[in-house]
Design an enzyme around this catalytic site. Structure first.
Site, PDB file in Angstrom:
ATOM      1  N   ASP A 124     -16.967  27.537 -14.105  1.00 28.12           N
ATOM      2  CA  ASP A 124     -15.731  27.034 -14.727  1.00 28.12           C
ATOM      3  C   ASP A 124     -15.098  25.914 -13.894  1.00 28.12           C
ATOM      4  O   ASP A 124     -13.958  25.512 -14.122  1.00 28.12           O
ATOM      5  CB  ASP A 124     -14.723  28.171 -14.918  1.00 28.12           C
ATOM      6  CG  ASP A 124     -14.346  28.827 -13.605  1.00 28.12           C
ATOM      7  OD1 ASP A 124     -14.835  28.377 -12.535  1.00 28.12           O
ATOM      8  OD2 ASP A 124     -13.561  29.792 -13.617  1.00 28.12           O
ATOM      9  N   ARG A 145       2.415   7.325  -1.992  1.00 28.96           N
ATOM     10  CA  ARG A 145       3.167   6.241  -2.628  1.00 28.96           C
ATOM     11  C   ARG A 145       4.268   6.754  -3.557  1.00 28.96           C
ATOM     12  O   ARG A 145       5.089   6.001  -4.018  1.00 28.96           O
ATOM     13  CB  ARG A 145       2.197   5.294  -3.351  1.00 28.96           C
ATOM     14  CG  ARG A 145       1.401   4.439  -2.361  1.00 28.96           C
ATOM     15  CD  ARG A 145       0.295   3.648  -3.016  1.00 28.96           C
ATOM     16  NE  ARG A 145      -0.759   4.521  -3.489  1.00 28.96           N
ATOM     17  CZ  ARG A 145      -1.814   4.115  -4.177  1.00 28.96           C
ATOM     18  NH1 ARG A 145      -1.938   2.836  -4.475  1.00 28.96           N
ATOM     19  NH2 ARG A 145      -2.735   4.968  -4.555  1.00 28.96           N
ATOM     20  N   GLN A 146       4.236   8.084  -3.815  1.00 32.63           N
ATOM     21  CA  GLN A 146       5.351   8.687  -4.572  1.00 32.63           C
ATOM     22  C   GLN A 146       6.178   9.475  -3.547  1.00 32.63           C
ATOM     23  O   GLN A 146       6.171  10.704  -3.512  1.00 32.63           O
ATOM     24  CB  GLN A 146       4.809   9.607  -5.684  1.00 32.63           C
ATOM     25  CG  GLN A 146       5.868  10.301  -6.538  1.00 32.63           C
ATOM     26  CD  GLN A 146       6.475   9.424  -7.633  1.00 32.63           C
ATOM     27  OE1 GLN A 146       5.854   8.493  -8.108  1.00 32.63           O
ATOM     28  NE2 GLN A 146       7.707   9.705  -8.021  1.00 32.63           N
ATOM     29  N   ASP A 166       1.932  -8.441   2.494  1.00 34.46           N
ATOM     30  CA  ASP A 166       3.390  -8.490   2.312  1.00 34.46           C
ATOM     31  C   ASP A 166       4.061  -8.189   3.652  1.00 34.46           C
ATOM     32  O   ASP A 166       3.402  -7.768   4.614  1.00 34.46           O
ATOM     33  CB  ASP A 166       3.871  -7.501   1.232  1.00 34.46           C
ATOM     34  CG  ASP A 166       3.341  -6.103   1.476  1.00 34.46           C
ATOM     35  OD1 ASP A 166       3.445  -5.624   2.626  1.00 34.46           O
ATOM     36  OD2 ASP A 166       2.821  -5.491   0.533  1.00 34.46           O
ATOM     37  N   LYS A 189       5.765 -14.045  -1.376  1.00 34.10           N
ATOM     38  CA  LYS A 189       5.655 -14.430  -2.793  1.00 34.10           C
ATOM     39  C   LYS A 189       6.835 -15.319  -3.154  1.00 34.10           C
ATOM     40  O   LYS A 189       7.976 -14.998  -2.854  1.00 34.10           O
ATOM     41  CB  LYS A 189       5.745 -13.165  -3.661  1.00 34.10           C
ATOM     42  CG  LYS A 189       4.436 -12.446  -3.820  1.00 34.10           C
ATOM     43  CD  LYS A 189       4.612 -11.326  -4.846  1.00 34.10           C
ATOM     44  CE  LYS A 189       3.499 -10.313  -4.692  1.00 34.10           C
ATOM     45  NZ  LYS A 189       3.718  -9.110  -5.452  1.00 34.10           N
ATOM     46  N   ARG A 245       8.515 -17.193  -6.550  1.00 38.61           N
ATOM     47  CA  ARG A 245       8.424 -17.393  -8.001  1.00 38.61           C
ATOM     48  C   ARG A 245       8.649 -18.870  -8.310  1.00 38.61           C
ATOM     49  O   ARG A 245       9.682 -19.442  -7.992  1.00 38.61           O
ATOM     50  CB  ARG A 245       9.459 -16.500  -8.706  1.00 38.61           C
ATOM     51  CG  ARG A 245       9.371 -16.575 -10.210  1.00 38.61           C
ATOM     52  CD  ARG A 245       9.922 -15.349 -10.903  1.00 38.61           C
ATOM     53  NE  ARG A 245       9.130 -14.144 -10.733  1.00 38.61           N
ATOM     54  CZ  ARG A 245       7.982 -13.905 -11.354  1.00 38.61           C
ATOM     55  NH1 ARG A 245       7.461 -14.792 -12.172  1.00 38.61           N
ATOM     56  NH2 ARG A 245       7.348 -12.783 -11.147  1.00 38.61           N
ATOM     57  N   ASP A 254      -4.639  -4.336   5.133  1.00 39.49           N
ATOM     58  CA  ASP A 254      -3.646  -3.513   4.435  1.00 39.49           C
ATOM     59  C   ASP A 254      -3.999  -2.049   4.687  1.00 39.49           C
ATOM     60  O   ASP A 254      -5.117  -1.741   5.112  1.00 39.49           O
ATOM     61  CB  ASP A 254      -3.689  -3.819   2.929  1.00 39.49           C
ATOM     62  CG  ASP A 254      -2.354  -3.529   2.249  1.00 39.49           C
ATOM     63  OD1 ASP A 254      -1.456  -2.947   2.892  1.00 39.49           O
ATOM     64  OD2 ASP A 254      -2.209  -3.887   1.068  1.00 39.49           O
TER      65      ASP A 254
HETATM   66  C1  R5P Z   1       1.310  -1.061  -1.141  1.00 37.58           C
HETATM   67  O1  R5P Z   1       2.419  -0.852  -0.675  1.00 37.58           O
HETATM   68  C2  R5P Z   1       0.054  -0.782  -0.369  1.00 37.58           C
HETATM   69  O2  R5P Z   1       0.203  -1.047   0.993  1.00 37.58           O
HETATM   70  C3  R5P Z   1      -1.091  -1.571  -0.937  1.00 37.58           C
HETATM   71  O3  R5P Z   1      -0.802  -2.942  -0.790  1.00 37.58           O
HETATM   72  C4  R5P Z   1      -1.293  -1.244  -2.391  1.00 37.58           C
HETATM   73  O4  R5P Z   1      -1.397   0.133  -2.570  1.00 37.58           O
HETATM   74  C5  R5P Z   1      -2.531  -1.931  -2.907  1.00 37.58           C
HETATM   75  O5  R5P Z   1      -2.671  -1.623  -4.250  1.00 37.58           O
HETATM   76  P1  R5P Z   1      -3.655  -2.416  -5.186  1.00 37.58           P
HETATM   77  O6  R5P Z   1      -5.000  -2.483  -4.510  1.00 37.58           O
HETATM   78  O7  R5P Z   1      -3.694  -1.596  -6.439  1.00 37.58           O
HETATM   79  O8  R5P Z   1      -3.091  -3.770  -5.423  1.00 37.58           O
END
Ligand code: R5P
Length: 281
Positions: free
Chosen positions: A34, A91-92, A161, A184, A186, A210
């Site tokens: 299962d 991330r949550q 970032d 970034k 705009r 990252d």
């Molecule tokens: C965001 O705060 C994380 O450090 C990553 O930059 C993010 O999770 C990357 O997500 P994705 O590959 O979906 O753009």
């Protein structure tokens, strides 16, 4: 000391056992018809300090982690350290909308119930560590990623970032090169430009670092912008290579190299965090 590996972290556990010169326990993990999880530790762990290594991705590995913790605790052990190479749900870490859970907190509350201390690697948000009531240490895969990237001789390390600038700083420190982060701007309703804040990337080899690559959207966009600004090569490096939604082929189309660590085991995991985990233990 002995290592028990969950099925999500077999390669890292083996490397860690070799690094520390200690035994990797013989364990079994399979699924009932299962699909419920069955685990068994075949070695006698009585009197041992046990290190359990299990990434919490995908979801089914979380249940396996809980079962392994309980199986280990059923022995007469000295202590259990749980190493969570990739701590999911990070991330949550807050309620973005009313009615949502704080997922990172509830995972912390449960994962600490059956162990004495925790080690995480490049947890997405360090504030999550405050939700643990037992000792917890977060280590970084960036020094090892830096050592690997040094062989590719990048001119600049960039964070995608401002929030990730500390990661770029660590990697650049290992390599002895410059670092920056992307900003970034705009341009109009439909156009966003991503540019290194302080440095020119024209004619340069650039490595983007990252903590997580998930859909790859962030890195693909960043790479396209860097190349349009004259970067001659762009490497993408992360601790946790989730690579959801076909991310890897999309990344490999634009990046000259994609590398990750073994916190999530996949074909790009050319860097191990075992040495840093061993140091923390
Ligand atoms: C965001 O705060 C994380 O450090 C990553 O930059 C993010 O999770 C990357 O997500 P994705 O590959 O979906 O753009």
């Amino acid at each position: 000391m002995i290592i028990v590996s969950g099925s999500a972290s077999l390669s890292l556990s083996k490397t860690l056992a070799n690094e520390m010169g200690i035994k990797l326990a013989n364990t079994e993990s399979r699924r009932f018809p299962d699909d419920e999880c069955y685990v068994r530790v075949h070695d006698n762990l009585d009197g041992e300090e046990v290190v359990l290594v299990q990434t919490t991705y995908p979801d089914e590995k979380i249940i396996e982690l809980f079962l392994l913790q309980d199986a280990i605790k059923e022995f007469d052990i000295k202590k259990l350290v749980t190493v969570i190479p990739y701590y999911g749900y990070a991330r949550q870490d807050k309620k973005f909308n009313e009615g949502e859970p704080i997922s990172a907190k509830i995972l912390a509350k449960h994962v600490q119930l059956s162990c004495d201390s925790i080690i995480t690697v490049d947890i997405h948000e360090e504030g999550i560590l405050n939700w643990f009531d037992i000792p917890v240490k977060n280590i970084s895969g960036m020094p090892q990623l830096g050592s690997f990237l040094k062989n590719l001789d990048p001119d600049i390390i960039v964070a995608p970032d401002k929030g990730a600038q500390d990661l770029a700083k660590i990697v650049a420190g290992v390599i002895g090169c410059k670092w920056d982060y992307l900003e970034k701007t705009r341009i109009d309703g439909e156009t966003v430009e991503m540019k290194a804040k302080n440095l020119s990337v024209s004619g340069k080899k650039v490595a983007i670092v990252d903590d997580i690559i998930a859909t790859g959207g962030t890195i693909v966009k960043a790479t396209e912008h860097l190349k349009s600004q004259g970067a001659i090569e762009v490497y993408a490096a992360c601790t946790h290579g989730l690579f959801t939604k076909n991310a890897l082929p999309r990344l490999q189309k634009v990046c000259d190299k994609v590398i990750s660590t073994d916190t999530i085991e996949n074909e790009t995991s050319v860097v191990s965090v075992a040495r840093e985990v061993a140091k923390a233990l």
